[in-house]
Scaffold this motif. Structure first.
Motif, PDB file in Angstrom:
ATOM      1  N   TYR A  34       0.805  -1.216   0.000  1.00  0.00           N
ATOM      2  CA  TYR A  34       0.000   0.000   0.000  1.00  0.00           C
ATOM      3  C   TYR A  34       0.841   1.271   0.000  1.00  0.00           C
ATOM      4  CZ  TYR A  34      -4.153  -2.797   0.903  1.00  0.00           C
ATOM      5  OH  TYR A  34      -5.191  -3.703   0.794  1.00  0.00           O
ATOM      6  N   ARG A  35       2.138   1.144   0.081  1.00  0.00           N
ATOM      7  CA  ARG A  35       2.974   2.336   0.137  1.00  0.00           C
ATOM      8  C   ARG A  35       2.867   3.147  -1.150  1.00  0.00           C
ATOM      9  NH1 ARG A  35       8.570   0.446   3.203  1.00  0.00           N
ATOM     10  NH2 ARG A  35       7.637   0.196   5.276  1.00  0.00           N
ATOM     11  N   ASP A  36       2.797   4.458  -0.974  1.00  0.00           N
ATOM     12  CA  ASP A  36       2.680   5.379  -2.112  1.00  0.00           C
ATOM     13  C   ASP A  36       1.519   4.958  -3.014  1.00  0.00           C
ATOM     14  OD1 ASP A  36       3.178   7.508  -3.757  1.00  0.00           O
ATOM     15  OD2 ASP A  36       4.808   6.550  -4.847  1.00  0.00           O
ATOM     16  N   SER A  37       0.386   4.664  -2.394  1.00  0.00           N
ATOM     17  CA  SER A  37      -0.828   4.262  -3.131  1.00  0.00           C
ATOM     18  C   SER A  37      -0.555   3.091  -4.065  1.00  0.00           C
ATOM     19  CB  SER A  37      -1.395   5.445  -3.923  1.00  0.00           C
ATOM     20  OG  SER A  37      -1.727   6.506  -3.078  1.00  0.00           O
ATOM     21  N   SER A  38       0.269   2.163  -3.602  1.00  0.00           N
ATOM     22  CA  SER A  38       0.601   0.918  -4.319  1.00  0.00           C
ATOM     23  C   SER A  38       1.414   1.166  -5.590  1.00  0.00           C
ATOM     24  CB  SER A  38      -0.679   0.133  -4.676  1.00  0.00           C
ATOM     25  OG  SER A  38      -1.408  -0.183  -3.529  1.00  0.00           O
ATOM     26  N   ARG A  39       2.087   2.298  -5.672  1.00  0.00           N
ATOM     27  CA  ARG A  39       2.861   2.600  -6.873  1.00  0.00           C
ATOM     28  C   ARG A  39       4.355   2.269  -6.704  1.00  0.00           C
ATOM     29  NH1 ARG A  39       0.779   5.525 -10.786  1.00  0.00           N
ATOM     30  NH2 ARG A  39       2.844   6.323 -11.341  1.00  0.00           N
ATOM     31  N   ARG A  40       4.758   1.929  -5.513  1.00  0.00           N
ATOM     32  CA  ARG A  40       6.178   1.698  -5.287  1.00  0.00           C
ATOM     33  C   ARG A  40       6.537   0.241  -5.568  1.00  0.00           C
ATOM     34  NH1 ARG A  40       8.725   3.770   0.189  1.00  0.00           N
ATOM     35  NH2 ARG A  40       7.585   5.575  -0.594  1.00  0.00           N
ATOM     36  N   THR A  41       7.403   0.018  -6.544  1.00  0.00           N
ATOM     37  CA  THR A  41       7.843  -1.331  -6.880  1.00  0.00           C
ATOM     38  C   THR A  41       8.621  -1.936  -5.712  1.00  0.00           C
ATOM     39  OG1 THR A  41       7.999  -0.723  -9.212  1.00  0.00           O
ATOM     40  CG2 THR A  41       9.166  -2.702  -8.518  1.00  0.00           C
ATOM     41  N   ILE A  42       8.341  -3.193  -5.420  1.00  0.00           N
ATOM     42  CA  ILE A  42       8.951  -3.881  -4.283  1.00  0.00           C
ATOM     43  C   ILE A  42      10.013  -4.845  -4.806  1.00  0.00           C
ATOM     44  CG2 ILE A  42       8.532  -5.417  -2.322  1.00  0.00           C
ATOM     45  CD1 ILE A  42       5.637  -4.268  -2.354  1.00  0.00           C
ATOM     46  N   THR A  43      11.246  -4.600  -4.441  1.00  0.00           N
ATOM     47  CA  THR A  43      12.358  -5.459  -4.831  1.00  0.00           C
ATOM     48  C   THR A  43      12.744  -6.368  -3.674  1.00  0.00           C
ATOM     49  OG1 THR A  43      14.027  -3.865  -4.103  1.00  0.00           O
ATOM     50  CG2 THR A  43      13.198  -3.628  -6.354  1.00  0.00           C
ATOM     51  N   GLN A  44      13.580  -7.343  -3.967  1.00  0.00           N
ATOM     52  CA  GLN A  44      14.009  -8.261  -2.927  1.00  0.00           C
ATOM     53  C   GLN A  44      14.763  -7.535  -1.819  1.00  0.00           C
ATOM     54  OE1 GLN A  44      13.079 -11.402  -2.988  1.00  0.00           O
ATOM     55  NE2 GLN A  44      14.093 -12.004  -1.078  1.00  0.00           N
ATOM     56  N   ASP A  45      15.550  -6.535  -2.191  1.00  0.00           N
ATOM     57  CA  ASP A  45      16.345  -5.817  -1.196  1.00  0.00           C
ATOM     58  C   ASP A  45      15.473  -5.061  -0.204  1.00  0.00           C
ATOM     59  OD1 ASP A  45      18.692  -6.772  -2.240  1.00  0.00           O
ATOM     60  OD2 ASP A  45      19.052  -5.028  -3.522  1.00  0.00           O
ATOM     61  N   ASN A  46      14.513  -4.248  -0.732  1.00  0.00           N
ATOM     62  CA  ASN A  46      13.709  -3.491   0.235  1.00  0.00           C
ATOM     63  C   ASN A  46      12.695  -4.373   0.953  1.00  0.00           C
ATOM     64  OD1 ASN A  46      11.509  -3.661  -1.618  1.00  0.00           O
ATOM     65  ND2 ASN A  46      12.247  -1.830  -2.664  1.00  0.00           N
ATOM     66  N   PHE A  47      12.363  -5.534   0.371  1.00  0.00           N
ATOM     67  CA  PHE A  47      11.525  -6.487   1.103  1.00  0.00           C
ATOM     68  C   PHE A  47      12.294  -7.077   2.281  1.00  0.00           C
ATOM     69  CE2 PHE A  47      10.244 -10.925   1.802  1.00  0.00           C
ATOM     70  CZ  PHE A  47       8.927 -10.738   2.193  1.00  0.00           C
ATOM     71  N   LEU A  48      13.546  -7.457   2.046  1.00  0.00           N
ATOM     72  CA  LEU A  48      14.339  -8.047   3.116  1.00  0.00           C
ATOM     73  C   LEU A  48      14.647  -7.043   4.218  1.00  0.00           C
ATOM     74  CD1 LEU A  48      16.849 -10.318   1.154  1.00  0.00           C
ATOM     75  CD2 LEU A  48      14.876 -11.014   2.513  1.00  0.00           C
ATOM     76  N   GLU A  49      14.748  -5.768   3.863  1.00  0.00           N
ATOM     77  CA  GLU A  49      14.956  -4.751   4.890  1.00  0.00           C
ATOM     78  C   GLU A  49      13.837  -4.792   5.927  1.00  0.00           C
ATOM     79  OE1 GLU A  49      15.342  -0.951   3.123  1.00  0.00           O
ATOM     80  OE2 GLU A  49      17.215  -1.400   2.072  1.00  0.00           O
ATOM     81  N   GLU A  50      12.637  -5.073   5.450  1.00  0.00           N
ATOM     82  CA  GLU A  50      11.481  -5.146   6.347  1.00  0.00           C
ATOM     83  C   GLU A  50      11.353  -6.529   6.974  1.00  0.00           C
ATOM     84  OE1 GLU A  50       7.889  -3.629   8.090  1.00  0.00           O
ATOM     85  OE2 GLU A  50       9.342  -2.568   6.833  1.00  0.00           O
TER      86      GLU A  50
END
Length: 639
Positions: free
Chosen positions: A339-355
């Motif tokens: 839902y970040r940035d109204s679902s416009r932000r592409t989710i990569t493996q790196d920023n997924f793993l950060e979370e």
């Protein structure tokens, strides 16, 4: 001939409103040609300039088309009236059908392009307006072409043509690409100005649609937008988490001008009816919902891919894979990322793993406990025995209720039964990876049901084995694996200890009891042709704590096997069957009251068919006793 002859092309001297001049242009082809002539351009200019606060006509657009875009009601494709699907960035006005035909999600065409080519296409194409007036700071940068993403909506024809053009760049020389750079830069700037102009038009329309109660908010938002655009804030791609920004209602983040707080359009007629703006706003909101759902599903697919890699990299070594959620539910453990940035932000493996690196232990634990609570709630507690109820109440809080002999479940999706915890979760993870195990979004009800009929069979087995006090599946599995609890029937499909488990034993016995019940009142033919023999009287076939004479389990069972000659005949019959069909016993069909009884469908195994004919019907296999069909009523897991 007089030189003062009247001409058909005269510039209208009176000031016409935008709607008047549009109506006149549709009276006849001749009048339309006159109004669209260069001499009459001044009439369109006067009409547009008379509208207060209306953003000026873009340089790359004719006044005629601009007027039709903003004030018209006719579809640009089919000409239908009441065309309220309008997008000012794409510069189209369509009816709903034509909009759906001509404006498409770009992912289908863009996803297979190389990254550099895809980026060029998205930079040089205008996308449907994604700016949100209620999230000014979060969405002002979406006017920049660099913010475009694959799931944005584009004009179909322009997208297809641009993809073909950009695909040719892969074969272009370095010199050719360098020569194109000035043109591409200019095109990107044009797209930027077009997206900005669309935002200004949307703000202007909201003032028309404003009521006295909300006009102050709309005016204030428009003033802030104008301030940000003048200071080129839309050119700055955000470098911080947009979802952490302060509310847009706090206007200290920009300096507004006094003139922007007193728009003239609120005090005079603008030539566009409020009824039309309301219809267009409704259509726009409906489109935005569709767009957001498209973006949301795209983000979820990205999280699903990231979660799958997380499972392979870490989670399989961290815990038992059987308790892990499937691909769909695992991604929803980190659903807030979508839902970040109204679902416009592409989710990569790196920023997924950060979370996920810091949260996956708690997330998996919470999922496991939620599953155990939901499964335990499906099993009814006895109400007639207070001591038993009190004991089960303690078990419930510990999750031990899932070790009860009757704690077996069936999958609603495919119909498979006799599945204990955590195997029911593992079944859903492997058999249904793309569907949630949860029936509701609140995570309370499951797409799983308690196997009530199997529970009854479980109690019958325990009663026949004189083990009614046994209340732990773990203990029962130990007894079964050591041969102290078993069924001594001759069915070859029943595994031998130590490979047999309690759920398998319950399912085996339940299937035979159901078959017996289906044929209980069936007629018996002469000569034993339609005989049905019950080889599962539980008092005879269920044995506990071994044979009194000390015989091992493998000697207690006389498992029926097909002879070599009979095996060849059965396999020839199975191999000659039409594709996609299953063997069905004709004898069972004739003596079974239920036409959808599952036990009539035979296993595609020579030993199983030989056992069925010899033990259940007292005869040898004959090709005429079996037919092949496609029973539509079978659960999905059969096929």
């Amino acid at each position: 001939m007089s030189s003062a002859q009247p001409t058909d092309r005269r510039v209208p001297r009176a000031y016409l409103s935008t709607t008047d001049i549009l109506h006149l242009s549709r009276v006849s082809k001749g009048l339309r040609a006159t109004l669209e002539s260069p001499e009459c351009r001044i009439a369109w200019l006067r009409a547009l300039r008379s509208v207060p606060d209306l953003p000026p006509c873009p340089n790359d657009m004719s006044e005629t088309l601009y007027t039709a875009l903003v004030f018209g009601r006719n579809c640009f494709a089919c000409g239908a009236n009441e065309a309220y699907e309008v997008d000012y960035a794409l510069r189209v006005r369509y009816c709903e059908t034509c909009y759906n035909d001509n404006v498409v999600d770009g992912a289908a065409l863009l996803k297979d392009l190389p990254d550099p080519i895809r980026d060029v296409v998205m930079l040089v194409l205008p996308a449907a307006t994604s700016f949100e007036c209620y999230r000014i700071r979060r969405s002002i940068s979406r006017t920049h072409p660099l913010s475009h993403i694959m799931q944005d909506y584009y004009l179909r024809r322009s997208l297809e043509d641009t993809v073909r053009w950009a695909s040719c760049l892969t074969h272009a020389s370095v010199e050719d690409v360098a020569a194109l750079k000035p043109a591409i830069r200019q095109r990107i700037n044009d797209v930027l100005q077009r997206q900005v102009h669309a935002v200004l038009l949307d703000c202007w329309e909201r003032l028309i649609d404003a009521t006295p109660e909300n006009s102050h908010d709309d005016v204030s938002r428009r003033a802030r937008i104008l301030s940000l655009l003048r200071s080129n804030k839309h050119l700055e791609l955000p470098s911080i988490d947009l979802d952490d920004l302060d509310s847009d209602d706090d206007d200290n983040y920009c300096e507004v001008q006094e003139c922007d707080l007193a728009p003239e359009v609120l005090r005079s007629s603008c030539g566009k009816s409020r009824e039309q703006t309301v219809q267009e706003a409704i259509a726009r909101e409906d489109r935005m919902e569709v767009v957001h759902e498209t973006l949301l599903q795209a983000r979820y697919r990205e999280i699903e891919d990231c979660y799958q890699r997380l499972v392979e990299m870490r989670l399989q070594d961290y815990c038992d894979p059987k308790i892990l959620p499937n691909r769909y539910d695992g991604a929803r453990l980190w659903g807030h990322l979508a839902y970040r940035d109204s679902s416009r932000r592409t989710i990569t493996q790196d920023n997924f793993l950060e979370e996920a690196d810091d949260t996956y232990a708690d997330a998996i634990s919470s999922y496991r406990e939620a599953m155990k609570r939901a499964l335990a709630s499906l099993i009814p507690q006895p109400q007639d025995d207070k001591d038993c109820t009190r004991m089960l109440g303690r078990c419930w809080s510990l999750g031990s209720v899932l070790l009860l002999p009757e704690a077996l479940f069936s999958c609603i999706e495919c119909g498979k039964s006799a599945i204990p915890w955590p195997d029911i979760n593992d079944h859903w993870r492997t058999a249904h990876p793309n569907k949630s195990i949860w029936f509701d979004k609140d995570g309370e009800k499951l797409n799983v049901r308690w196997w009530r009929r199997g529970a009854s069979t479980a109690f019958k087995i325990l009663r026949a084995a004189d083990l009614e006090q046994a209340r732990n599946t773990y203990v029962l599995n130990v007894w079964i694996s050591s041969g102290k609890l078993l069924c001594i029937c001759s069915d070859p499909s029943l595994r031998q200890p130590p490979h047999l488990t309690w759920p398998e034993l319950v399912l085996h016995v339940h299937a035979h009891l159901q078959a017996n019940q289906a044929r209980k009142s069936a007629p018996v033919g002469e000569g034993g042709l339609h005989a049905w023999m019950n080889d599962h009287d539980l008092n005879d076939c269920i044995m506990s704590f071994g044979d009194p004479h000390g015989l091992p389990p493998e000697q207690l069972r006389r498992v029926v096997r097909a002879t070599p000659c009979l095996r060849v005949r059965i396999m020839e019959a199975l191999d000659s069957s039409p594709g996609g069909t299953l063997p069905i016993c004709r004898i069972c069909e004739e003596i079974t009251s239920n036409p959808k009884d599952l036990s009539m469908v035979l296993q595609q195994d020579a030993d199983a068919i030989a056992y069925h004919m010899e033990v259940k019907h007292g005869r040898q296999f004959d090709n005429g006793d079996v037919r092949f069909g496609k029973p539509w009523y079978l659960p999905r897991y059969y096929m």
